[in-house]
Design an enzyme around this catalytic site. Structure first.
Site, mmCIF file in Angstrom:
data_model
loop_
_atom_site.group_PDB
_atom_site.id
_atom_site.type_symbol
_atom_site.label_atom_id
_atom_site.label_comp_id
_atom_site.label_asym_id
_atom_site.label_seq_id
_atom_site.Cartn_x
_atom_site.Cartn_y
_atom_site.Cartn_z
ATOM 1 N N LYS A 1 -77.901 -10.745 32.871
ATOM 2 C CA LYS A 1 -79.158 -10.578 32.107
ATOM 3 C C LYS A 1 -78.944 -9.954 30.733
ATOM 4 C CE LYS A 1 -81.249 -8.246 35.455
ATOM 5 N NZ LYS A 1 -80.442 -8.533 36.656
ATOM 6 N N THR A 2 -78.225 -8.830 30.703
ATOM 7 C CA THR A 2 -78.074 -8.115 29.429
ATOM 8 C C THR A 2 -77.289 -8.944 28.420
ATOM 9 O OG1 THR A 2 -78.253 -5.964 30.493
ATOM 10 C CG2 THR A 2 -77.170 -6.004 28.352
ATOM 11 N N GLU B 1 -85.447 -8.489 29.277
ATOM 12 C CA GLU B 1 -84.829 -8.673 30.589
ATOM 13 C C GLU B 1 -85.898 -8.565 31.666
ATOM 14 O OE1 GLU B 1 -81.238 -6.448 31.460
ATOM 15 O OE2 GLU B 1 -80.785 -6.399 29.328
#
Length: 458
Positions: free
Chosen positions: A122-123, A166
């Site tokens: 995600k990041t 996110e």
């Protein structure tokens, strides 16, 4: 409280734990929109310096009087219900909401909200997407789970109708979002302390997909993801390595810099040269590229933006090289992430790869013990610290020694000092040391790097 009317009549918002990586960007966005913001925290940080630079008052410590005059309180998930500020807010009748609810409220203000979800990546993907859109002059607002070197921050305030954030599945946090565009990178067994089973995780992602209003961008190579979007009415497009995907990556050169073509149908759209290693990052880059293509970003801008991406904080982040020994740090804390990162590390041409891993939560370690052992058998040498408890007590009766016993040649130590001594005395020029984990193991990376600088200066 009706989340649609959360900010009606609100002028002053107080943030409990304003320095948190997820809190600080929300405070910045709302301050930028004209709300009066106040905050409190327990420890000094770079983010607090940033918050204070706007003239936002921050109190060190949590005291009942901090909430006086606020119309709304926002608090992090880490704040306990007996927190003196929360207790005071309840006594004074001031509404209080958790960060994830405020994130949902803020993102609904943007017509083109993009939420990046998935068990892994995600990041990195959110960082790639933010960098691409910024470099292509799309002027996005962004909330990222880690520091993006390109921005020197984990957030960005833009003037367009695009926001990138996110979307975390833990405790169903992402169900407070209604994104226009959702990316689902993958679905894997994790947070089993909350979900219990993989089927429940897939069910949660299904609900998240249902809440997406315009477009789903999903990993077509991942069976769990395809299961999660079954019978969803929202338009969905797939990405991956497989030929059935709408957009696919064809790797043309593997190594320290992965090179790949992005193909749509039978048409090659562009070639990307990535500076961040590993097939998992090719997938992350492809997901970010697909979102950009769908927003109208040119193929040239996509190739340029991804080519300039040097990584996010704690994602195969190279601290430096001393005496021919390279030190890196990575957030990987799940077997799938470890496998991806360590496989990439082993393919980079170092003489030996030393993995220093800090297990993260007793539940995850106990439930995925054999998977951890399998992933941590990839590098040449594995060193473990004690398990980081986070929010748990050790009802599982699990210890790092139990994991070490399953990995050939593995050693474990109770303190970072002992790990630093052992590693610095064992490594040789041409080696890579990579610390891994979701906790504070980056401190060990800094200790090792400082000790190597000292050793080779002498």
């Amino acid at each position: 409280m009706d989340k649609q009317n959360l900010l009606d009549g609100v002028k002053t918002i107080h943030f409990i734990g304003i320095g948190g990586s997820g809190m600080c960007p929300l405070a910045e966005i709302l301050f930028n929109e004209g709300y009066k913001i106040t905050g409190s925290d327990m420890a000094e940080s770079d983010t607090l310096e940033r918050i204070r630079s706007y003239g936002i008052p921050v109190t060190m410590g949590h005291y009942p009087e901090n909430v006086e005059g606020a119309d709304l309180i926002v608090y992090t998930a880490a704040v306990k219900l007996d927190n003196p500020e929360l207790v005071a807010a309840k006594h004074l009748g001031i509404p209080a909401v958790e960060r994830c609810i405020m994130l949902g409220e803020v993102t609904r203000k943007y017509n083109r909200s993009i939420a990046v979800s998935g068990t892994h990546g995600k990041t990195t993907t959110t960082s790639m997407l933010t960098q691409l859109l910024t470099m292509a002059d799309y002027d996005p607002t962004a909330i990222i789970g880690g520091k993006l070197p390109f921005l020197g921050s984990n957030s960005r305030i833009g003037k367009s109708d695009i926001i990138v954030c996110e979307a975390c599945e833990y405790v169903d946090t992402f169900l407070h979002l209604n994104p226009a565009i959702s990316i689902i990178l993958n679905i894997d067994e994790d947070h089993l302390d909350y979900f219990g089973t993989l089927d429940r995780i897939i069910e949660s992602f299904h609900k998240f997909a249902q809440q997406t209003t315009s477009l789903l961008i999903v990993n077509g190579d991942d069976a769990n993801t395809l299961k999660a979007i079954k019978d969803i009415e929202c338009r969905a497009i797939t990405f991956g390595f497989g030929e059935k995907n709408d957009y696919r990556a064809v790797i043309t050169n593997e190594g320290v810099m992965d090179e790949f073509d992005i193909i749509k149908g039978n048409i090659k759209l562009t070639t990307v040269k990535l500076k961040v290693p590993g097939k998992h990052n090719v997938m992350n880059a492809l997901a970010a590229a697909v979102a950009c293509f769908e927003l109208g970003v040119s193929a040239r801008d996509i190739a340029n933006g991804l080519g300039e991406f040097t990584g996010a904080h704690r994602r195969f982040e190279i601290l430096g090289t001393e005496g021919g020994i390279t030190v890196a740090d990575d957030f990987a804390h799940h077997p799938t992430e470890l496998r991806a990162t360590l496989t990439a590390a082993m393919e980079m041409g170092y003489k030996n790869v030393w993995a220093v891993f800090q297990p993260h939560t007793y539940s995850r370690t106990a439930m995925l013990l054999d998977d951890f052992a399998d992933a941590l058998s990839i590098p040449d040498h594995t060193v473990l610290s004690e398990i980081l408890a986070v929010r748990e007590t050790n009802t599982y009766n699990i210890y790092s020694k139990d994991l070490a016993d399953k990995i050939k040649g593995c050693v474990w130590f109770e303190t970072f000092e002992e790990i630093t001594d052992f590693v610095v005395n064992s490594v040789k020029p041409g080696d890579l040391i990579i610390t891994l984990g979701g906790g504070n193991v980056y401190m060990c990376a800094n200790m090792i790097y400082d000790r190597l600088k000292q050793k080779y200066a002498e």
